[in-house]
Design a protein around this motif. Structure first.
Motif, PDB file in Angstrom:
ATOM      1  N   LEU A 252      -8.933  -0.221   1.069  1.00  0.00           N
ATOM      2  CA  LEU A 252      -8.467   0.926   1.839  1.00  0.00           C
ATOM      3  C   LEU A 252      -7.872   1.991   0.920  1.00  0.00           C
ATOM      4  O   LEU A 252      -8.055   3.193   1.140  1.00  0.00           O
ATOM      5  CB  LEU A 252      -7.429   0.488   2.870  1.00  0.00           C
ATOM      6  CG  LEU A 252      -7.873  -0.547   3.908  1.00  0.00           C
ATOM      7  CD1 LEU A 252      -6.762  -0.782   4.923  1.00  0.00           C
ATOM      8  CD2 LEU A 252      -9.139  -0.108   4.608  1.00  0.00           C
ATOM      9  N   LEU A 253      -7.166   1.544  -0.100  1.00  0.00           N
ATOM     10  CA  LEU A 253      -6.601   2.484  -1.066  1.00  0.00           C
ATOM     11  C   LEU A 253      -7.706   3.156  -1.868  1.00  0.00           C
ATOM     12  O   LEU A 253      -7.616   4.351  -2.202  1.00  0.00           O
ATOM     13  CB  LEU A 253      -5.639   1.753  -2.009  1.00  0.00           C
ATOM     14  CG  LEU A 253      -4.453   1.037  -1.361  1.00  0.00           C
ATOM     15  CD1 LEU A 253      -3.564   0.426  -2.434  1.00  0.00           C
ATOM     16  CD2 LEU A 253      -3.655   1.983  -0.487  1.00  0.00           C
ATOM     17  N   ASP A 254      -8.765   2.403  -2.188  1.00  0.00           N
ATOM     18  CA  ASP A 254      -9.876   2.961  -2.960  1.00  0.00           C
ATOM     19  C   ASP A 254     -10.543   4.107  -2.199  1.00  0.00           C
ATOM     20  O   ASP A 254     -10.963   5.113  -2.800  1.00  0.00           O
ATOM     21  CB  ASP A 254     -10.914   1.876  -3.262  1.00  0.00           C
ATOM     22  CG  ASP A 254     -10.407   0.849  -4.261  1.00  0.00           C
ATOM     23  OD1 ASP A 254      -9.421   1.141  -4.964  1.00  0.00           O
ATOM     24  OD2 ASP A 254     -10.992  -0.254  -4.334  1.00  0.00           O
ATOM     25  N   ARG A 255     -10.659   3.979  -0.882  1.00  0.00           N
ATOM     26  CA  ARG A 255     -11.260   5.042  -0.076  1.00  0.00           C
ATOM     27  C   ARG A 255     -10.432   6.325  -0.164  1.00  0.00           C
ATOM     28  O   ARG A 255     -10.971   7.438  -0.263  1.00  0.00           O
ATOM     29  CB  ARG A 255     -11.391   4.593   1.383  1.00  0.00           C
ATOM     30  CG  ARG A 255     -12.387   3.466   1.585  1.00  0.00           C
ATOM     31  CD  ARG A 255     -12.404   2.985   3.023  1.00  0.00           C
ATOM     32  NE  ARG A 255     -12.962   3.982   3.929  1.00  0.00           N
ATOM     33  CZ  ARG A 255     -12.432   4.320   5.088  1.00  0.00           C
ATOM     34  NH1 ARG A 255     -11.301   3.755   5.493  1.00  0.00           N
ATOM     35  NH2 ARG A 255     -13.011   5.224   5.864  1.00  0.00           N
TER      36      ARG A 255
ATOM     37  N   VAL B 145      -3.248   6.901  -5.119  1.00  0.00           N
ATOM     38  CA  VAL B 145      -2.171   5.993  -4.749  1.00  0.00           C
ATOM     39  C   VAL B 145      -2.324   4.693  -5.530  1.00  0.00           C
ATOM     40  O   VAL B 145      -3.428   4.171  -5.686  1.00  0.00           O
ATOM     41  CB  VAL B 145      -2.153   5.716  -3.229  1.00  0.00           C
ATOM     42  CG1 VAL B 145      -3.463   5.110  -2.755  1.00  0.00           C
ATOM     43  CG2 VAL B 145      -0.997   4.808  -2.849  1.00  0.00           C
ATOM     44  N   THR B 146      -1.211   4.197  -6.034  1.00  0.00           N
ATOM     45  CA  THR B 146      -1.177   2.924  -6.759  1.00  0.00           C
ATOM     46  C   THR B 146      -0.408   1.909  -5.930  1.00  0.00           C
ATOM     47  O   THR B 146       0.690   2.201  -5.452  1.00  0.00           O
ATOM     48  CB  THR B 146      -0.494   3.089  -8.130  1.00  0.00           C
ATOM     49  OG1 THR B 146      -1.246   4.030  -8.912  1.00  0.00           O
ATOM     50  CG2 THR B 146      -0.430   1.756  -8.872  1.00  0.00           C
ATOM     51  N   LEU B 147      -0.989   0.746  -5.748  1.00  0.00           N
ATOM     52  CA  LEU B 147      -0.331  -0.318  -4.996  1.00  0.00           C
ATOM     53  C   LEU B 147       0.671  -1.050  -5.873  1.00  0.00           C
ATOM     54  O   LEU B 147       0.333  -1.513  -6.964  1.00  0.00           O
ATOM     55  CB  LEU B 147      -1.374  -1.307  -4.463  1.00  0.00           C
ATOM     56  CG  LEU B 147      -0.833  -2.531  -3.717  1.00  0.00           C
ATOM     57  CD1 LEU B 147      -0.116  -2.102  -2.440  1.00  0.00           C
ATOM     58  CD2 LEU B 147      -1.966  -3.501  -3.392  1.00  0.00           C
ATOM     59  N   LEU B 148       1.899  -1.130  -5.401  1.00  0.00           N
ATOM     60  CA  LEU B 148       2.930  -1.888  -6.101  1.00  0.00           C
ATOM     61  C   LEU B 148       3.346  -3.039  -5.182  1.00  0.00           C
ATOM     62  O   LEU B 148       4.034  -2.830  -4.188  1.00  0.00           O
ATOM     63  CB  LEU B 148       4.134  -1.005  -6.423  1.00  0.00           C
ATOM     64  CG  LEU B 148       5.302  -1.698  -7.138  1.00  0.00           C
ATOM     65  CD1 LEU B 148       4.842  -2.291  -8.468  1.00  0.00           C
ATOM     66  CD2 LEU B 148       6.441  -0.726  -7.371  1.00  0.00           C
TER      67      LEU B 148
ATOM     68  N   ILE C 180       0.188   8.430   4.642  1.00  0.00           N
ATOM     69  CA  ILE C 180       0.592   7.640   5.808  1.00  0.00           C
ATOM     70  C   ILE C 180      -0.273   8.012   7.011  1.00  0.00           C
ATOM     71  O   ILE C 180      -0.681   7.142   7.788  1.00  0.00           O
ATOM     72  CB  ILE C 180       2.089   7.835   6.111  1.00  0.00           C
ATOM     73  CG1 ILE C 180       2.929   7.176   5.006  1.00  0.00           C
ATOM     74  CG2 ILE C 180       2.447   7.247   7.471  1.00  0.00           C
ATOM     75  CD1 ILE C 180       4.425   7.409   5.145  1.00  0.00           C
ATOM     76  N   ARG C 181      -0.578   9.303   7.179  1.00  0.00           N
ATOM     77  CA  ARG C 181      -1.459   9.717   8.267  1.00  0.00           C
ATOM     78  C   ARG C 181      -2.822   9.053   8.131  1.00  0.00           C
ATOM     79  O   ARG C 181      -3.400   8.571   9.121  1.00  0.00           O
ATOM     80  CB  ARG C 181      -1.629  11.239   8.272  1.00  0.00           C
ATOM     81  CG  ARG C 181      -0.388  12.003   8.692  1.00  0.00           C
ATOM     82  CD  ARG C 181      -0.625  13.510   8.679  1.00  0.00           C
ATOM     83  NE  ARG C 181      -1.635  13.893   9.657  1.00  0.00           N
ATOM     84  CZ  ARG C 181      -2.799  14.444   9.365  1.00  0.00           C
ATOM     85  NH1 ARG C 181      -3.124  14.672   8.102  1.00  0.00           N
ATOM     86  NH2 ARG C 181      -3.644  14.784  10.306  1.00  0.00           N
ATOM     87  N   TYR C 182      -3.348   9.040   6.920  1.00  0.00           N
ATOM     88  CA  TYR C 182      -4.633   8.385   6.675  1.00  0.00           C
ATOM     89  C   TYR C 182      -4.545   6.881   6.923  1.00  0.00           C
ATOM     90  O   TYR C 182      -5.398   6.292   7.602  1.00  0.00           O
ATOM     91  CB  TYR C 182      -5.064   8.641   5.221  1.00  0.00           C
ATOM     92  CG  TYR C 182      -5.991   7.589   4.662  1.00  0.00           C
ATOM     93  CD1 TYR C 182      -7.352   7.579   4.977  1.00  0.00           C
ATOM     94  CD2 TYR C 182      -5.499   6.597   3.808  1.00  0.00           C
ATOM     95  CE1 TYR C 182      -8.197   6.601   4.460  1.00  0.00           C
ATOM     96  CE2 TYR C 182      -6.339   5.619   3.297  1.00  0.00           C
ATOM     97  CZ  TYR C 182      -7.686   5.623   3.630  1.00  0.00           C
ATOM     98  OH  TYR C 182      -8.519   4.644   3.127  1.00  0.00           O
ATOM     99  N   PHE C 183      -3.508   6.270   6.403  1.00  0.00           N
ATOM    100  CA  PHE C 183      -3.418   4.806   6.398  1.00  0.00           C
ATOM    101  C   PHE C 183      -3.161   4.238   7.783  1.00  0.00           C
ATOM    102  O   PHE C 183      -3.490   3.084   8.058  1.00  0.00           O
ATOM    103  CB  PHE C 183      -2.314   4.363   5.429  1.00  0.00           C
ATOM    104  CG  PHE C 183      -2.647   3.099   4.701  1.00  0.00           C
ATOM    105  CD1 PHE C 183      -3.794   3.008   3.933  1.00  0.00           C
ATOM    106  CD2 PHE C 183      -1.828   1.995   4.782  1.00  0.00           C
ATOM    107  CE1 PHE C 183      -4.111   1.844   3.256  1.00  0.00           C
ATOM    108  CE2 PHE C 183      -2.140   0.823   4.108  1.00  0.00           C
ATOM    109  CZ  PHE C 183      -3.289   0.744   3.340  1.00  0.00           C
ATOM    110  N   THR C 184      -2.569   5.034   8.672  1.00  0.00           N
ATOM    111  CA  THR C 184      -2.314   4.571  10.040  1.00  0.00           C
ATOM    112  C   THR C 184      -3.327   5.145  11.027  1.00  0.00           C
ATOM    113  O   THR C 184      -3.133   5.051  12.238  1.00  0.00           O
ATOM    114  CB  THR C 184      -0.891   4.950  10.488  1.00  0.00           C
ATOM    115  OG1 THR C 184      -0.728   6.378  10.384  1.00  0.00           O
ATOM    116  CG2 THR C 184       0.158   4.258   9.640  1.00  0.00           C
ATOM    117  N   GLY C 185      -4.398   5.727  10.515  1.00  0.00           N
ATOM    118  CA  GLY C 185      -5.453   6.263  11.361  1.00  0.00           C
ATOM    119  C   GLY C 185      -6.236   5.159  12.056  1.00  0.00           C
ATOM    120  O   GLY C 185      -6.182   3.985  11.679  1.00  0.00           O
TER     121      GLY C 185
END
Length: 415
Positions: A51-54, A64-67, A317-322
Motif C-alpha cells: 500500500l505504501l509502494d502505491r 513515505v517510509t514505514l517505521l 492519511i486521506r489516501y490510506f483511509t480511502g
C-alpha cells in the motif's frame, strides 16, 4: 484514487500554520510537503508495504517510509511518547490505539484535523467517535474492532446468548470431550481491562463516563461481572491457565482445539478457519440477560505536531483511509475496516462470513473513556480484577469493586 483538495481548503491548511502551534504543541504548521515517516505497530501480515509502494510511485517527492514499532501496544506508546515529548520530527504519521487520542491531544503531541478532508459520514459512527476529543477531530479512523465469541460448531448446536448458557454449554462440553471450556484475555494487562469492562457493560453497567470525567461504576454490577469470572475459574469451565493468556495465547488455544469457546478479536478468525475449517462459528459476546457489549478497539491515524511535512502527512492519511485501501485492510491485512458499506458487500461477506455479526458488535460496542489518564485507569482496573480472579479467591468481589471505584475516583479527581 485521491480526490483533489479544494483550493479553498488547501489555503485553509496553509493558513493554519500559525494556529497549530498553540493547539498542537509544535511550530511547524500544516503547510509542509515532502518525505514522511509512518510510525505504527509491527506489521505481522506484511500487507502495509504494498500500500505504501502505491503511494510512493504516485508521489516520488513525498515518499513515505514505514517505521515499525514493537507489536505490543504498551511498547509502541512508550516509544511514541518519548519521541513526541522530545519534539522530534522523526515521526510524521502516527498509528494510534484508539484509547490514546485524548492523551496525545491533551499533551499537544498531535494536531487537530479538518473534518471536511475526510468522508467521515461513510465511516462507522462508533469508529469516528474514537477520533474526536473535546469536539475536535484529532485523528482519522483506520481500523476498528470489537470482541467476538468464537465457538466450535461441531460441539455446540446453538451458540450461547447469556452467561448462564455459556456456563451450561462449557460445562457440558468439558465433561463430554477432552477440551477446556471458555477463555478470554485474563493476564493483568490492558486485555484484562477490556474483558472486565465488557463484562460490566454486558451486565448493564459502565466503568467510567465516555468523556472520562466521572466514575460511573456501580459496585453491584461490577461485583456481578467479577463473580461471573470467579465462578468460571472456581468451577473449572474457565481454565486457570487462561490467567496467563493475552490475545495470542487465546488464539492458539482455540485454533489448536484446546477450547470450545474463546473471546477474541476478528483477526483470530482466519487462523482458526485454517486449522479447524467449518468447525468455527462466531457470534456476539454473551451477557447477563442477553447479547453483551464489546469494548471498541482499533487504530487511528494522526499527524505529529512536530512533523515538518504536515500537509503531506494529511494527504497520505486521506489516501490510506480511502475506500480502496480500506478494502485491502480487510482482504490482505485481516483487520476490520471503518467504511460502513464494506460490511454489506456480498462478495466480502462470502469471503468473511463473520462481517454481519462484527458490524452488529461494533455498532453495539462501547468506547473506552476519552481520558488523558486512561493508562492509569486501565492499570488500576487490571490489577484490581487480577486480585479478584486469582486463586485461592480470597478477595471478595464486593470488596474489590468498592476499592476499584475509590482508586479510579482518585485518579480522575487529580487529573
Amino acid at each position: 484514487m485521491l480526490r483533489p483538495v479544494p483550493i479553498v481548503l488547501a489555503l485553509l491548511l496553509a493558513a493554519g500554520c500559525a494556529g497549530t502551534g498553540d493547539e498542537g504543541g509544535g511550530d511547524t504548521g500544516t503547510g509542509g510537503t515532502g518525505p514522511i515517516t509512518f510510525a505504527t505497530g509491527r506489521d505481522t501480515t506484511a500487507y502495509l508495504q504494498p500500500l505504501l509502494d502505491r503511494w510512493n510511485q504516485a508521489h516520488p517527492a513525498e515518499k513515505v517510509t514505514l517505521l515499525e514499532l514493537p507489536e505490543a501496544a504498551d511498547e509502541q506508546r512508550a516509544q511514541m511518547v518519548a519521541n513526541l515529548q522530545a519534539r522530534s520530527s522523526r515521526y510524521d504519521v502516527l498509528g494510534l490505539d484508539v484509547v490514546w487520542t485524548a492523551e496525545f491531544a491533551d499533551n499537544g503531541w498531535i494536531i487537530p484535523l479538518e473534518r471536511g478532508l475526510f468522508p467521515l459520514d461513510r465511516f462507522l459512527p462508533t469508529a469516528v467517535e474514537t477520533a474526536v476529543y473535546k469536539d475536535k477531530l484529532w485523528a482519522v479512523p483506520y481500523t476498528t474492532n470489537a470482541g467476538l465469541l468464537y465457538y466450535r460448531t461441531d460441539l455446540v448446536k446453538k451458540p450461547p446468548r447469556t452467561w448462564a448458557e455459556l456456563r451450561e454449554q462449557a460445562q457440558a462440553v468439558t465433561k463430554k470431550h477432552d477440551i477446556e471450556g471458555y477463555a478470554g484475555q485474563f493476564l493483568a494487562y490492558e486485555g484484562l481491562t477490556v474483558n472486565f469492562t465488557e463484562a460490566v457493560q454486558s451486565a448493564g453497567g459502565q466503568v467510567v463516563s465516555p468523556d472520562g470525567t466521572k466514575v460511573t461504576l456501580d459496585p453491584a454490577k461490577a461485583s456481578t461481572a467479577l463473580e461471573f469470572l470467579q465462578r468460571g475459574l472456581r468451577e473449572g469451565w474457565i481454565p486457570k491457565e487462561s490467567l496467563t493468556y493475552k490475545e495470542e495465547e487465546t488464539r492458539l488455544a482455540f485454533q489448536e482445539g484446546r477450547l470450545a469457546f474463546a473471546r477474541n478479536w476478528p483477526h483470530a478468525y482466519g487462523p482458526a478457519i485454517g486449522r479447524l475449517g467449518g468447525k468455527v462459528g462466531v457470534t456476539r459476546l454473551p451477557g447477563l440477560d442477553g447479547p453483551g457489549s464489546s469494548t471498541l478497539g482499533g487504530a487511528n491515524l494522526a499527524v505529529s505536531a512536530s512533523s515538518k511535512h504536515q500537509q503531506t502527512a494529511q494527504e497520505f492519511i486521506r489516501y490510506f483511509t480511502g475506500l480502496d485501501n480500506e478494502r485491502r485492510v480487510l482482504t490482505e491485512g485481516s483487520f476490520p475496516p471503518v467504511w460502513t458499506e464494506l460490511y454489506d458487500d456480498p462478495e466480502l461477506i462470502r469471503r468473511f462470513p463473520y462481517l454481519p455479526v462484527l458490524k452488529e458488535s461494533i455498532l453495539a460496542a462501547k468506547l473506552r473513556p476519552a481520558s488523558p489518564t486512561y493508562n492509569q485507569l486501565s492499570l488500576v482496573i487490571a490489577s484490581s480484577v487480577a486480585k479478584a480472579i486469582s486463586p485461592p479467591f480470597t478477595e471478595s468481589a464486593d470488596d474489590v469493586a468498592a476499592s476499584m471505584r475509590s482508586e479510579l475516583e482518585e485518579i480522575i479527581r487529580t487529573q
